[in-house]
Write a protein that holds these residues in place. Sequence first.
Motif, PDB file in Angstrom:
ATOM      1  N   THR A 158       0.845  -1.187   0.000  1.00  0.00           N
ATOM      2  CA  THR A 158       0.000   0.000   0.000  1.00  0.00           C
ATOM      3  C   THR A 158       0.885   1.243   0.000  1.00  0.00           C
ATOM      4  N   THR A 159       0.311   2.361  -0.409  1.00  0.00           N
ATOM      5  CA  THR A 159       1.085   3.606  -0.396  1.00  0.00           C
ATOM      6  C   THR A 159       1.454   4.011   1.031  1.00  0.00           C
ATOM      7  N   THR A 160       0.619   3.686   1.995  1.00  0.00           N
ATOM      8  CA  THR A 160       0.917   4.015   3.396  1.00  0.00           C
ATOM      9  C   THR A 160       2.165   3.279   3.866  1.00  0.00           C
ATOM     10  N   GLU A 161       2.215   1.971   3.617  1.00  0.00           N
ATOM     11  CA  GLU A 161       3.401   1.180   3.988  1.00  0.00           C
ATOM     12  C   GLU A 161       4.633   1.701   3.265  1.00  0.00           C
ATOM     13  N   HIS A 162       4.459   1.960   1.987  1.00  0.00           N
ATOM     14  CA  HIS A 162       5.589   2.355   1.139  1.00  0.00           C
ATOM     15  C   HIS A 162       6.173   3.694   1.593  1.00  0.00           C
ATOM     16  N   LYS A 163       5.309   4.688   1.796  1.00  0.00           N
ATOM     17  CA  LYS A 163       5.800   6.013   2.161  1.00  0.00           C
ATOM     18  C   LYS A 163       6.464   6.008   3.538  1.00  0.00           C
ATOM     19  N   HIS A 164       6.000   5.152   4.432  1.00  0.00           N
ATOM     20  CA  HIS A 164       6.636   5.031   5.750  1.00  0.00           C
ATOM     21  C   HIS A 164       8.095   4.611   5.607  1.00  0.00           C
ATOM     22  N   ASP A 165       8.337   3.587   4.775  1.00  0.00           N
ATOM     23  CA  ASP A 165       9.696   3.084   4.615  1.00  0.00           C
ATOM     24  C   ASP A 165      10.548   3.999   3.744  1.00  0.00           C
ATOM     25  N   VAL A 166       9.920   4.641   2.757  1.00  0.00           N
ATOM     26  CA  VAL A 166      10.650   5.628   1.958  1.00  0.00           C
ATOM     27  C   VAL A 166      11.187   6.726   2.869  1.00  0.00           C
ATOM     28  N   ALA A 167      10.342   7.208   3.775  1.00  0.00           N
ATOM     29  CA  ALA A 167      10.745   8.271   4.695  1.00  0.00           C
ATOM     30  C   ALA A 167      11.911   7.819   5.576  1.00  0.00           C
ATOM     31  N   GLU A 168      11.854   6.573   6.050  1.00  0.00           N
ATOM     32  CA  GLU A 168      12.942   6.039   6.889  1.00  0.00           C
ATOM     33  C   GLU A 168      14.265   6.054   6.138  1.00  0.00           C
ATOM     34  N   PHE A 169      14.256   5.536   4.915  1.00  0.00           N
ATOM     35  CA  PHE A 169      15.504   5.407   4.163  1.00  0.00           C
ATOM     36  C   PHE A 169      15.973   6.727   3.542  1.00  0.00           C
ATOM     37  N   CYS A 170      15.127   7.756   3.573  1.00  0.00           N
ATOM     38  CA  CYS A 170      15.601   9.077   3.156  1.00  0.00           C
ATOM     39  C   CYS A 170      16.751   9.559   4.037  1.00  0.00           C
ATOM     40  N   GLY A 171      16.856   8.987   5.229  1.00  0.00           N
ATOM     41  CA  GLY A 171      17.966   9.334   6.115  1.00  0.00           C
ATOM     42  C   GLY A 171      19.322   8.934   5.585  1.00  0.00           C
ATOM     43  N   ASN A 172      19.347   8.049   4.587  1.00  0.00           N
ATOM     44  CA  ASN A 172      20.636   7.616   4.022  1.00  0.00           C
ATOM     45  C   ASN A 172      21.096   8.554   2.904  1.00  0.00           C
ATOM     46  N   VAL A 173      20.747   9.811   3.039  1.00  0.00           N
ATOM     47  CA  VAL A 173      20.988  10.800   1.981  1.00  0.00           C
ATOM     48  C   VAL A 173      22.476  10.971   1.676  1.00  0.00           C
ATOM     49  N   GLU A 174      23.341  10.844   2.675  1.00  0.00           N
ATOM     50  CA  GLU A 174      24.759  11.095   2.438  1.00  0.00           C
ATOM     51  C   GLU A 174      25.361  10.066   1.480  1.00  0.00           C
ATOM     52  N   LEU A 175      24.953   8.803   1.624  1.00  0.00           N
ATOM     53  CA  LEU A 175      25.445   7.773   0.705  1.00  0.00           C
ATOM     54  C   LEU A 175      24.846   7.969  -0.685  1.00  0.00           C
ATOM     55  N   CYS A 176      23.582   8.398  -0.736  1.00  0.00           N
ATOM     56  CA  CYS A 176      22.971   8.686  -2.041  1.00  0.00           C
ATOM     57  C   CYS A 176      23.694   9.835  -2.726  1.00  0.00           C
ATOM     58  N   ARG A 177      24.048  10.856  -1.971  1.00  0.00           N
ATOM     59  CA  ARG A 177      24.755  12.003  -2.557  1.00  0.00           C
ATOM     60  C   ARG A 177      26.132  11.591  -3.072  1.00  0.00           C
ATOM     61  N   LEU A 178      26.764  10.646  -2.393  1.00  0.00           N
ATOM     62  CA  LEU A 178      28.052  10.139  -2.875  1.00  0.00           C
ATOM     63  C   LEU A 178      27.872   9.466  -4.235  1.00  0.00           C
ATOM     64  N   THR A 179      26.809   8.655  -4.371  1.00  0.00           N
ATOM     65  CA  THR A 179      26.517   8.022  -5.664  1.00  0.00           C
ATOM     66  C   THR A 179      26.231   9.074  -6.730  1.00  0.00           C
ATOM     67  N   GLU A 180      25.421  10.069  -6.374  1.00  0.00           N
ATOM     68  CA  GLU A 180      25.122  11.143  -7.331  1.00  0.00           C
ATOM     69  C   GLU A 180      26.405  11.772  -7.859  1.00  0.00           C
ATOM     70  N   GLN A 181      27.360  11.964  -6.956  1.00  0.00           N
ATOM     71  CA  GLN A 181      28.617  12.605  -7.352  1.00  0.00           C
ATOM     72  C   GLN A 181      29.458  11.701  -8.240  1.00  0.00           C
ATOM     73  N   VAL A 182      29.716  10.465  -7.786  1.00  0.00           N
ATOM     74  CA  VAL A 182      30.722   9.645  -8.477  1.00  0.00           C
ATOM     75  C   VAL A 182      30.169   8.935  -9.710  1.00  0.00           C
ATOM     76  N   VAL A 183      28.846   8.714  -9.771  1.00  0.00           N
ATOM     77  CA  VAL A 183      28.252   8.016 -10.924  1.00  0.00           C
ATOM     78  C   VAL A 183      27.704   8.996 -11.956  1.00  0.00           C
ATOM     79  N   PHE A 184      26.992  10.030 -11.487  1.00  0.00           N
ATOM     80  CA  PHE A 184      26.248  10.876 -12.416  1.00  0.00           C
ATOM     81  C   PHE A 184      26.875  12.252 -12.656  1.00  0.00           C
TER      82      PHE A 184
END
Length: 418
Positions: A158-184
């Motif tokens: 469900t969108t409720t379940e999904h958005k809950h976990d999306v919000a949790e993993f948004c905390g891993n922004v620093e690793l995502c930003r590293l990927t943005e830098q080195v890959v894209f």
Amino acid sequence: MAFTEFRKLDEKYLVEYIKATPALSDKIGNNFDDLKIKEVGDGNLNFVYIVVSPAGSFVIKQAIPYVRCIGESWPMTKERAYFEALALREHGRLSPENVPEVYHFDRTMSVIGMRYLEPPHIILRKGLIAGIEYPLLAEHISDYMAKTLYHTSLLYRTTTEHKHDVAEFCGNVELCRLTEQVVFSDPYKVSSFNRWTSPYLDRDAEAVREDNILKLEVAELKSKFCERAQALVHGDLHTGSVMVTPESTQVIDPEFAFYGPMGFDIGAFIGNLILAFYAQDGHADQGNDRKAYKEWILRTIKETWSLFYKKFTALWDEHKDGSGEAYLPGIYNNPELLQLVQRKFMQDLFHDTLGFGAAKMIRRIVGVAHVEDFESITDASKRAQCERPALNLAKMLLKERRNFQSIDDVVSAIQQLQ
């Protein structure tokens, strides 16, 4: 001894930590007399210790607050261990045959204790360099990707379940930003972090930085990476994040995990298999020209996508009347419509896979972190001869990915660009 604040582990301090942690000490039968500890991290980000006693074993992984291979001048959040533990547990629940069990997690110390994948398990990348065939690899990795990606998407949830976990993993922004830098980003501009096999690939690296169409296409992929919370992806699913034997395939190191585009995981794995294909000529010798092994890699590429497609759509069919809210049963309620939806979804996913795989290939040749497949070829001229066709294929895949209709088309393109 209390462990109320972060401290970097060494072998002596690790023993004290194990003694104070029943979930770990129980695994070795509280026997510290014959304990063997070995640090085996690759030196890039984390410290990894293998702990073995006559009664049992486990692995300890600790994240430190900077990039290990650079030093304290490049800070890096140690919270990445929290997201790795979350992803290991969730992916392990969905695909227990292919993810090592987590025994213990300590957020304060950024420590994960997990199953030790004992020999003959080795890193898949090393097996590919050695020319070892793994007959169940495509079967296992397609199973892992189908189960983890389907069950963490809105096709199942469900969108409720999904958005809950999306919000949790948004905390891993620093690793995502590293990927943005080195890959894209970095490979497409002058960056002090970039390197390549110079002088042989100087012009090739410059051509990447000057290719307007390539930049246009990679911008679209970066946008998808940043904006599309499609499923819980591993985030770094290359051949160095998989441990194998001929009978076992285990996915490790999901510290880059976040809710992102499914094609990022599938592309990372297939892209690294393509890199392994092009590296083979650099590892050939008089006793083994590696031609048969290159054919095995191509079959594995084909089987990985084909089996993933079959398993993913089978899960979709099985749960089409379930609680997933992407395609509500009340609307998508006849076989013809469902078939149209699936065909469109899978074709888009295939093109995402090719684009992200190509971007991962490019960064491994002209970006910051290269792969052992090529780096272990000591003759720089020969290494460049292997890297150039891989780079050319990646550029073509990235720019023309929508023209490919099947994995057979991709394999044919690889064969032609050697």
